[in-house]
Write a protein that holds these residues in place. Structure first.
Motif, PDB file in Angstrom:
ATOM      1  N   PHE A   1       0.835  -1.199   0.000  1.00  0.00           N
ATOM      2  CA  PHE A   1       0.000   0.000   0.000  1.00  0.00           C
ATOM      3  C   PHE A   1       0.871   1.250   0.000  1.00  0.00           C
ATOM      4  N   THR A   2       1.928   1.226   0.793  1.00  0.00           N
ATOM      5  CA  THR A   2       2.868   2.355   0.854  1.00  0.00           C
ATOM      6  C   THR A   2       3.492   2.607  -0.517  1.00  0.00           C
ATOM      7  N   CYS A   3       3.923   1.547  -1.168  1.00  0.00           N
ATOM      8  CA  CYS A   3       4.558   1.691  -2.488  1.00  0.00           C
ATOM      9  C   CYS A   3       3.582   2.257  -3.517  1.00  0.00           C
ATOM     10  N   LEU A   4       2.345   1.807  -3.470  1.00  0.00           N
ATOM     11  CA  LEU A   4       1.331   2.321  -4.398  1.00  0.00           C
ATOM     12  C   LEU A   4       1.035   3.794  -4.125  1.00  0.00           C
ATOM     13  N   ARG A   5       1.032   4.187  -2.860  1.00  0.00           N
ATOM     14  CA  ARG A   5       0.850   5.603  -2.521  1.00  0.00           C
ATOM     15  C   ARG A   5       2.008   6.431  -3.079  1.00  0.00           C
ATOM     16  N   ASN A   6       3.230   5.909  -2.952  1.00  0.00           N
ATOM     17  CA  ASN A   6       4.391   6.604  -3.494  1.00  0.00           C
ATOM     18  C   ASN A   6       4.300   6.743  -5.009  1.00  0.00           C
ATOM     19  N   ILE A   7       3.899   5.666  -5.661  1.00  0.00           N
ATOM     20  CA  ILE A   7       3.787   5.672  -7.127  1.00  0.00           C
ATOM     21  C   ILE A   7       2.711   6.655  -7.587  1.00  0.00           C
ATOM     22  N   GLN A   8       1.582   6.678  -6.863  1.00  0.00           N
ATOM     23  CA  GLN A   8       0.498   7.591  -7.225  1.00  0.00           C
ATOM     24  C   GLN A   8       0.936   9.039  -7.090  1.00  0.00           C
ATOM     25  N   GLU A   9       1.667   9.335  -6.001  1.00  0.00           N
ATOM     26  CA  GLU A   9       2.156  10.697  -5.798  1.00  0.00           C
ATOM     27  C   GLU A   9       3.208  11.056  -6.849  1.00  0.00           C
ATOM     28  N   LYS A  10       4.028  10.086  -7.212  1.00  0.00           N
ATOM     29  CA  LYS A  10       5.113  10.311  -8.183  1.00  0.00           C
ATOM     30  C   LYS A  10       4.587  10.512  -9.603  1.00  0.00           C
ATOM     31  N   THR A  11       3.596   9.729 -10.009  1.00  0.00           N
ATOM     32  CA  THR A  11       3.114   9.762 -11.396  1.00  0.00           C
ATOM     33  C   THR A  11       1.853  10.590 -11.611  1.00  0.00           C
ATOM     34  N   GLY A  12       1.100  10.793 -10.522  1.00  0.00           N
ATOM     35  CA  GLY A  12      -0.171  11.497 -10.654  1.00  0.00           C
ATOM     36  C   GLY A  12      -1.275  10.624 -11.207  1.00  0.00           C
ATOM     37  N   LYS A  13      -0.983   9.345 -11.418  1.00  0.00           N
ATOM     38  CA  LYS A  13      -1.979   8.415 -11.953  1.00  0.00           C
ATOM     39  C   LYS A  13      -2.648   7.642 -10.816  1.00  0.00           C
ATOM     40  N   THR A  14      -3.971   7.485 -10.910  1.00  0.00           N
ATOM     41  CA  THR A  14      -4.726   6.775  -9.881  1.00  0.00           C
ATOM     42  C   THR A  14      -4.269   5.326  -9.787  1.00  0.00           C
ATOM     43  N   GLN A  15      -3.958   4.898  -8.579  1.00  0.00           N
ATOM     44  CA  GLN A  15      -3.530   3.532  -8.328  1.00  0.00           C
ATOM     45  C   GLN A  15      -4.596   2.786  -7.527  1.00  0.00           C
ATOM     46  N   TYR A  16      -4.617   1.483  -7.687  1.00  0.00           N
ATOM     47  CA  TYR A  16      -5.559   0.638  -6.959  1.00  0.00           C
ATOM     48  C   TYR A  16      -4.790  -0.426  -6.172  1.00  0.00           C
ATOM     49  N   PHE A  17      -5.261  -0.668  -4.977  1.00  0.00           N
ATOM     50  CA  PHE A  17      -4.682  -1.716  -4.137  1.00  0.00           C
ATOM     51  C   PHE A  17      -5.545  -2.957  -4.289  1.00  0.00           C
ATOM     52  N   GLU A  18      -4.939  -4.070  -4.693  1.00  0.00           N
ATOM     53  CA  GLU A  18      -5.689  -5.311  -4.870  1.00  0.00           C
ATOM     54  C   GLU A  18      -5.691  -6.096  -3.564  1.00  0.00           C
ATOM     55  N   ALA A  19      -6.889  -6.463  -3.124  1.00  0.00           N
ATOM     56  CA  ALA A  19      -6.990  -7.136  -1.819  1.00  0.00           C
ATOM     57  C   ALA A  19      -8.309  -7.884  -1.671  1.00  0.00           C
ATOM     58  N   VAL A  20      -8.274  -8.880  -0.796  1.00  0.00           N
ATOM     59  CA  VAL A  20      -9.498  -9.512  -0.310  1.00  0.00           C
ATOM     60  C   VAL A  20     -10.151  -8.549   0.672  1.00  0.00           C
ATOM     61  N   VAL A  21     -11.465  -8.464   0.646  1.00  0.00           N
ATOM     62  CA  VAL A  21     -12.178  -7.608   1.596  1.00  0.00           C
ATOM     63  C   VAL A  21     -12.973  -8.493   2.548  1.00  0.00           C
ATOM     64  N   LEU A  22     -12.623  -8.450   3.827  1.00  0.00           N
ATOM     65  CA  LEU A  22     -13.326  -9.248   4.830  1.00  0.00           C
ATOM     66  C   LEU A  22     -14.405  -8.411   5.505  1.00  0.00           C
ATOM     67  N   ASN A  23     -15.574  -8.996   5.654  1.00  0.00           N
ATOM     68  CA  ASN A  23     -16.685  -8.267   6.278  1.00  0.00           C
ATOM     69  C   ASN A  23     -16.572  -8.367   7.800  1.00  0.00           C
ATOM     70  N   HIS A  24     -15.457  -7.823   8.334  1.00  0.00           N
ATOM     71  CA  HIS A  24     -15.176  -7.832   9.767  1.00  0.00           C
ATOM     72  C   HIS A  24     -14.815  -6.419  10.198  1.00  0.00           C
ATOM     73  N   ASP A  25     -14.867  -6.176  11.512  1.00  0.00           N
ATOM     74  CA  ASP A  25     -14.347  -4.924  12.047  1.00  0.00           C
ATOM     75  C   ASP A  25     -13.403  -5.251  13.190  1.00  0.00           C
ATOM     76  N   ILE A  26     -12.453  -4.350  13.430  1.00  0.00           N
ATOM     77  CA  ILE A  26     -11.384  -4.606  14.401  1.00  0.00           C
ATOM     78  C   ILE A  26     -11.916  -4.678  15.828  1.00  0.00           C
ATOM     79  N   LYS A  27     -13.003  -3.964  16.105  1.00  0.00           N
ATOM     80  CA  LYS A  27     -13.515  -3.894  17.479  1.00  0.00           C
ATOM     81  C   LYS A  27     -14.100  -5.225  17.928  1.00  0.00           C
ATOM     82  N   ASN A  28     -14.878  -5.870  17.058  1.00  0.00           N
ATOM     83  CA  ASN A  28     -15.578  -7.088  17.449  1.00  0.00           C
ATOM     84  C   ASN A  28     -14.860  -8.368  17.036  1.00  0.00           C
ATOM     85  N   ASN A  29     -13.791  -8.244  16.287  1.00  0.00           N
ATOM     86  CA  ASN A  29     -13.091  -9.425  15.789  1.00  0.00           C
ATOM     87  C   ASN A  29     -11.585  -9.312  16.011  1.00  0.00           C
ATOM     88  N   GLU A  30     -11.168  -8.641  17.095  1.00  0.00           N
ATOM     89  CA  GLU A  30      -9.750  -8.352  17.300  1.00  0.00           C
ATOM     90  C   GLU A  30      -8.891  -9.613  17.344  1.00  0.00           C
TER      91      GLU A  30
END
Length: 406
Positions: free
Chosen positions: A121-150
C-alpha cells in the motif's frame, strides 16, 4: 464507508477475476480479490511491524491520539513509520510494482483497514504521488471490524506474516512488542494460539515472552515505561536473549535480582559498542560462583550511581539518555573496567572450570528440546530418543563416579 456496499456503488471498489485462499478460524476459503482506490484505505496501527514506531509517536506526542486523526494525516504519519522501518525493502518492493504491478493481493477489512499489505500500500501511494496516476490496491475484503473481531484478525495477521517458509523481515524488537501486547498485556492470545499461528514451537514462544517481559522491566527500570522504541534503538534483542539465559541459570533469588539490575544499568550506559559480546562476558562471570558475588558488589556500587541519575528524571527519553546519561564517561568506564577485570579472573580459572562449562553447554542443548514434538514421533523414533537418553545417563553416572573418586 463499507467497501463492499458503498465502495462498489461509486466504482471505487472493483471486482477482479483473481482470488486468494485464506484460513480463518481453521476454515479455509477462497475469497474474491478487489481493486480498491487508495483513498478508501487506512493503515493498521496495530501491525507488529511498526509497534515501536507507534510507541515513539505516543512518547513524543503525549497529547495527541493517532487513531483520532483524519485519515489523510493518519496515513501520512504511519507511511513514514513503514518507510523508516525498512527503507531498502520499500525501495525493492516499489521497483517491482512499478515494473510488473502488484503480484500478491493484500487483506483489508470492510472499513478499509489493511490487515496484510501495508508495505505494498505504501509503495502504491508513493507511485500515485510520483506519477499522478490513480492507483488501486488489490486485496481480499473481509466483512469484519477490528472492534468485534480483534482476536480473529490478529490470528489471521500472524498466520499471513509468519506463514510457513515466510521470513519475518522486520525488527525483532517490534515482534517482541507484539508478543508482549498480545499475550501478556492484553491477554488476547495464549502461547499455544500464537505458536500455532506463526508455525513455531510453544517453547520458542515462551522464551520470547520471557524476553519481552525483561524488555518491559528494563524500560520500567530506566523510567521509560513502554517506550519500546528505546529498546529498538539500543539494539537490545540479542543482549536480552543473553540476559534471559543468565537469569535462568542463576538459582539464587537475591543474586538474580542483583544481576538483573546490574545488566539493566549496563544496558543503559552502554560501556561497550557491541553489547551482545559485552553481556556474554558478564555471562561468563555469572557462571563462576567464586567471583560472582565480588563482581556484583563492585558493579552494584556503580549501578546505584546510575539509579541516582535516573531519579532526577520522571520520564527518560532518548535525548536524556544520549545527552545527559551516557555522557558520564566515568560511570561507563567503571562498568567496563570492572567487567574486564573479573572476566579476566574467570578466564584464568577456565581450565579448572572446563568440565563445568562443558556440562553447562550440554544443559543448554538439552534444555532446547521441544517435548511437544514427541507426540508426532513414530514408535521407532521414540525408541531412538530413549536409547540416546540411556547413553547420556550412562555417561552422567560415569562422570559422577569419577567426581566421587577424585
Amino acid at each position: 464507508m463499507n467497501l463492499l456496499t458503498q465502495g462498489s456503488k461509486i466504482n471505487a471498489v472493483l471486482l477482479t477475476e483473481n482470488t486468494k485462499k485464506l484460513s480463518i478460524d481453521n476454515h479455509s476459503k477462497v475469497y474474491s480479490v478487489y481493486k480498491i482506490k487508495l483513498d478508501l484505505l487506512r493503515y493498521n496501527d496495530q501491525n507488529d511491524r511498526i509497534a515501536t514506531w507507534i510507541s515513539q509517536f505516543k512518547s513524543e506526542n503525549p497529547n495527541e491520539k493517532l487513531e483520532a486523526k483524519e485519515k489523510d494525516e493518519y496515513n501520512s504519519i504511519i507511511q513514514d513509520f513503514i518507510i523508516n522501518s525498512n527503507p531498502d525493502a520499500i525501495k525493492k518492493t516499489q521497483n517491482n510494482i512499478e515494473l510488473i504491478g502488484q503480484q500478491e493481493a493484500g487483506v483489508v477489512l470492510s472499513d478499509g483497514r489493511i490487515i496484510d499489505g501495508n508495505r505494498r500500500f505504501t509503495c502504491l501511494r508513493n507511485i500515485q504521488e510520483k506519477t499522478g496516476k490513480t492507483q488501486y490496491f488489490e486485496a481480499v475484503v473481509l466483512n469484519h471490524d477490528i472492534k468485534n473481531n480483534e482476536k480473529q484478525i490478529k490470528l489471521l495477521e500472524l498466520m499471513i506474516q509468519h506463514g510457513i517458509d515466510k521470513p519475518v523481515d522486520y525488527n525483532p524488537i517490534d515482534r517482541l512488542v507484539g508478543i508482549y501486547n498480545d499475550i501478556v498485556d492484553k491477554g488476547l492470545l495464549t502461547i499455544k494460539e500464537y505458536s500455532d499461528s506463526v508455525n513455531q514451537s510453544e517453547s520458542d514462544i515462551q522464551r520470547e515472552v520471557e524476553k519481552a517481559k525483561l524488555m518491559v522491566e528494563y524500560l520500567d527500570f530506566i523510567n521509560a515505561p513502554k517506550q519500546f522504541h528505546l529498546a529498538r534503538t539500543m539494539n537490545l534483542n540479542d543482549p536480552l536473549k543473553e540476559l534471559t539465559t543468565i537469569l535462568k541459570q542463576c538459582k539464587d533469588i537475591n543474586r538474580k535480582e542483583d544481576l538483573k539490575n546490574v545488566v539493566f544499568a549496563n544496558f543503559l550506559m552502554q560501556p561497550h559498542g557491541d553489547m551482545t559480546r559485552y553481556i556474554r562476558k558478564i555471562k561468563k562471570i555469572a557462571s563462576n560462583d567464586k567471583f560472582l558475588d565480588d563482581y556484583l558488589a563492585e558493579q552494584l556500587e556503580t549501578t546505584e550511581k546510575v539509579c541516582d541519575i535516573l531519579e532526577e528524571h520522571d520520564i527518560v527519553t532518548d535525548k536524556i539518555i544520549n545527552n545527559k546519561i551516557r555522557t558520564d564517561d566515568v560511570l561507563r568506564e567503571a562498568f567496563a573496567h570492572s567487567t574486564e577485570k573479573w572476566v579476566s579472573k574467570a578466564d584464568g580459572d577456565a581450565t579448572r572450570n572446563r568440565p563445568a562449562q562443558q556440562a553447562e553447554k550440554a544443559f543448554e542443548i538439552l534444555d532446547t528440546i521441544d517435548t511437544n514434538i514427541f507426540k508426532k514421533l513414530s514408535d521407532e523414533q521414540k525408541d531412538d530418543v530413549r536409547n540416546k537418553l540411556d547413553k547420556i545417563q550412562e555417561i552422567l553416572d560415569s562422570i559422577r563416579g569419577d567426581l566421587d573418586v577424585y
